[in-house]
Design an enzyme around this catalytic site. Structure first.
Site, short mmCIF file in Angstrom:
data_model
loop_
_atom_site.label_atom_id
_atom_site.label_comp_id
_atom_site.label_asym_id
_atom_site.label_seq_id
_atom_site.Cartn_x
_atom_site.Cartn_y
_atom_site.Cartn_z
N THR A 140 2.12 23.86 -4.21
CA THR A 140 1.97 25.21 -3.69
C THR A 140 2.53 25.30 -1.97
O THR A 140 3.67 26.17 -1.85
CB THR A 140 0.74 25.79 -3.34
OG1 THR A 140 -0.02 25.67 -4.55
CG2 THR A 140 0.52 27.12 -2.76
N LYS A 193 2.60 10.42 8.37
CA LYS A 193 2.03 9.82 9.80
C LYS A 193 2.60 10.43 10.92
O LYS A 193 2.56 11.80 11.51
CB LYS A 193 2.03 8.51 9.66
CG LYS A 193 1.01 7.95 8.66
CD LYS A 193 0.41 6.75 8.91
CE LYS A 193 -0.37 6.08 7.83
NZ LYS A 193 -1.41 5.93 7.87
N ASP A 236 9.21 2.83 1.78
CA ASP A 236 7.99 3.74 2.11
C ASP A 236 7.98 3.08 3.63
O ASP A 236 7.44 2.44 4.04
CB ASP A 236 6.66 3.21 1.34
CG ASP A 236 5.61 3.82 1.91
OD1 ASP A 236 5.54 4.59 2.96
OD2 ASP A 236 4.39 3.85 1.18
N PHE A 286 0.96 -1.37 0.05
CA PHE A 286 -0.04 0.05 0.20
C PHE A 286 0.94 1.24 0.17
O PHE A 286 1.85 1.29 0.97
CB PHE A 286 -0.94 0.10 1.24
CG PHE A 286 -1.79 1.09 1.22
CD1 PHE A 286 -2.86 0.79 0.41
CD2 PHE A 286 -1.38 2.40 1.72
CE1 PHE A 286 -3.90 2.36 0.55
CE2 PHE A 286 -2.39 3.30 1.75
CZ PHE A 286 -3.80 3.31 1.00
C1 LIG Z 1 3.02 2.65 3.82
C2 LIG Z 1 1.87 3.51 3.34
N1 LIG Z 1 2.36 4.57 2.32
C3 LIG Z 1 1.58 5.64 1.97
C4 LIG Z 1 0.36 5.81 2.64
C5 LIG Z 1 -0.64 7.20 2.20
O1 LIG Z 1 -0.73 8.01 3.06
P1 LIG Z 1 -1.71 9.15 3.28
O2 LIG Z 1 -3.10 8.28 3.48
O3 LIG Z 1 -1.21 10.06 4.09
O4 LIG Z 1 -1.71 9.55 1.77
C6 LIG Z 1 -0.15 4.97 3.75
C7 LIG Z 1 -1.14 5.07 4.38
O5 LIG Z 1 -1.65 4.61 5.15
C8 LIG Z 1 0.78 4.02 4.24
O6 LIG Z 1 0.38 3.14 5.12
#
Ligand SMILES: Cc1ncc(COP(=O)(O)O)c(C=O)c1O
Length: 506
Positions: free
Chosen positions: A387, A363, A332, A223
């Protein structure tokens, strides 16, 4: 009275007034009551347990959901919150229910609700302009911006990275990190950074070579967000992707390991070897298809996709594969970053000083963004741009969060609480083998599988009515994502309630 003393007295009065005003704003009640609550907040930062008055959502939440339903889709709303009354590990709802929060706003609250150190920061008049004036950081940054970045984000930069780009959210960070990888890759292919006339003209009509057919390799179950580019690398649930056009990019299998990891080292090593082999095959295949892999993106622990772990050896090997094939390696850490695994970054568990080319975050870091190697720096202005490019007030908060983490040794606390949590989950798993399996975790970043989706959802609701907030992930897992101030005491409190809920399901 000396001029200096008079000035000091005025400054104290100003500070007092600002705190008072802020608390009034926060409470939206009479100011006399408020200043009393302010003192209480400083002393009693955490409550001593859940306290439930209604089932959740209660009547006031139902009322508000109906009201908001006239304006938005409310299908995902659990209940409405009273953030003024929430403290530490406890989230209070609008019906006066106080719940132990083991999910923390999808894993995004680093040091609990209304932490006194953060309230104090808000009350400091020197910080007011940072909160009031949100700049377009890419063109008009404030004087203290380089210092604040150094004090906050750069003080926790991953090994080998001295550059950071702030952004707003997790998806926005990944989306721009992908762009940085593509720009880097094309310049590498060209051997220089001067685009041809054809590059310039074709990019305006979405055609190659200006818009090249490059790809990013991601993993099944991963994700990385819900924006268009990120979504092409997200493979956790169909609901996120349905009806949205996407790219033909390679998707590798993520290892499906057996837990506890120590008991299945041989089987797990075989599974990881299978996945690594598949990664190399896909890289070769996509190059042959004319869509070379510019970057590989991966989470250190797949979170939304079901809390899937892989070994340090898997990640080190993957990093080597990326290097061998000239692909950038993007880790990530949006969900794993910020201390919840017992180290500030989950990739620190891999034991390598060259973990990645790009590390994205959001987060618990409060601001989004990504660190990157020097060579991944975009070569011209406006190529990576929007922006706001983040928000300096979030860097202020982050600097203070980092102070609290260091001062209170919170990473050690997380390791300690995490051990207690995982051991407790192992015990419950032995006690309820028909319901629980595959307890796993690193630090407090833990999860457990439930026998089926319906039972999982029923357990989540029952736990909530008993005052514990949990989240689901994958097909039938429960994920634990407490704040860094979740101590062993809270672990035992949680385990007792969880045990009661499971006993009802037996
Ligand atoms: C591993 C990971 N990457 C990206 C995201 C996307 O972040 P956002 O919801 O702040 O766009 C999340 C969100 O849960 C995530 O857990």
């Amino acid at each position: 009275m000396l001029k200096r003393e008079r000035e000091r007295e005025r400054e104290i009065e100003r500070e007092r007034h600002t705190t008072w005003t802020l608390m009034c704003l926060l409470k939206k009640e009479s100011c006399r009551y408020v200043s009393k609550a302010a003192t209480k907040t400083q002393v009693e930062f955490d409550y001593d347990g859940p306290s439930m008055k209604t089932t959740v959502p209660g009547p006031r939440s139902h009322e508000l959901t109906k009201q908001l339903g006239e304006i938005q889709n409310v299908g995902a709303i659990n209940f409405f919150c009273n953030y003024e009354e929430s403290r530490g590990n406890y989230l209070v709802d609008v019906d006066g229910n106080r719940m132990l929060d083991v999910y923390t706003q999808i894993s995004s609250i680093p040091i609990g609700y209304n932490h006194p150190a953060l309230l104090k920061l808000m009350a400091n008049p020197n910080n007011l302009s940072t909160f009031v004036n949100r700049p377009a950081l890419g063109i008009l940054p404030p004087e203290n911006f380089p210092d604040k970045l150094t004090e906050s984000l750069l003080s926790v930069a991953p090994s080998g990275m001295t550059r950071v780009q702030t952004m707003a959210c997790g998806s926005c960070s990944n989306e721009n990190a992908y762009k940085a990888m593509f720009i880097w890759y094309r310049n590498k292919e060209r051997g220089h950074n001067i685009p041809s006339d054809e590059d310039i003209s074709t990019c305006m009509i979405n055609q190659a070579p200006g818009c090249p057919d490059l790809s990013i390799l991601s993993f099944m179950g991963g994700f990385h967000g819900r924006t268009m580019g990120c979504l092409a690398t997200t493979h956790s649930k169909a609901i996120h992707k349905l009806d949205v056009p996407s790219f033909d990019w390679p998707i590798a299998p993520f290892p499906r390991l057996q837990y506890p990891l120590e008991e299945f080292t041989r089987e797990n090593a075989q599974e990881e070897a299978r996945c690594l082999e598949e990664v190399e095959d896909l890289i070769v295949k996509w190059r042959q298809k004319g869509k070379p892999v510019a970057g590989i993106v991966i989470e250190p622990i797949q979170a939304e996709g079901g809390d899937n772990h892989a070994s340090p050896n898997f990640f080190r090997s993957l990093r080597n594969i990326a290097r061998k094939h000239g692909c950038a390696f993007h880790v990530d850490e949006v969900q794993t970053g910020g201390g919840c695994t017992g180290k500030f970054w989950a990739h620190e568990h891999w034991g390598t000083d060259d973990p990645a080319d790009i590390v994205s975050f959001s987060k618990k870091l409060l601001t989004g963004g990504y660190y990157h190697k020097d060579e991944l720096q975009a070569d011209k202005a406006y190529r990576i741009f929007n922006t706001w490019m983040g928000d300096p007030s979030k860097n202020l908060f982050l600097a203070e969060v980092l102070n609290v983490i260091r001062r209170e040794n919170l990473l050690e606390e997380v390791t300690r609480s995490g051990k207690a949590l995982l051991n407790g989950l192992y015990e419950l798993q032995a006690q309820y083998p028909g319901i629980l399996s595959r307890a796993r975790g690193q630090g407090t970043f833990c999860a457990i599988d439930i026998c089926d989706d319906a039972t999982r959802n029923s357990i989540l609701l029952k736990a909530r009515d008993k005052g514990v907030l949990l989240g689901g992930c994958g097909d039938r897992s429960i994920r634990f994502r407490p704040a860094l101030v979740f101590k062993e005491y809270h672990v035992h409190l949680f385990l007792n309630i969880f045990n009661d809920v499971l006993a009802q399901h037996k």
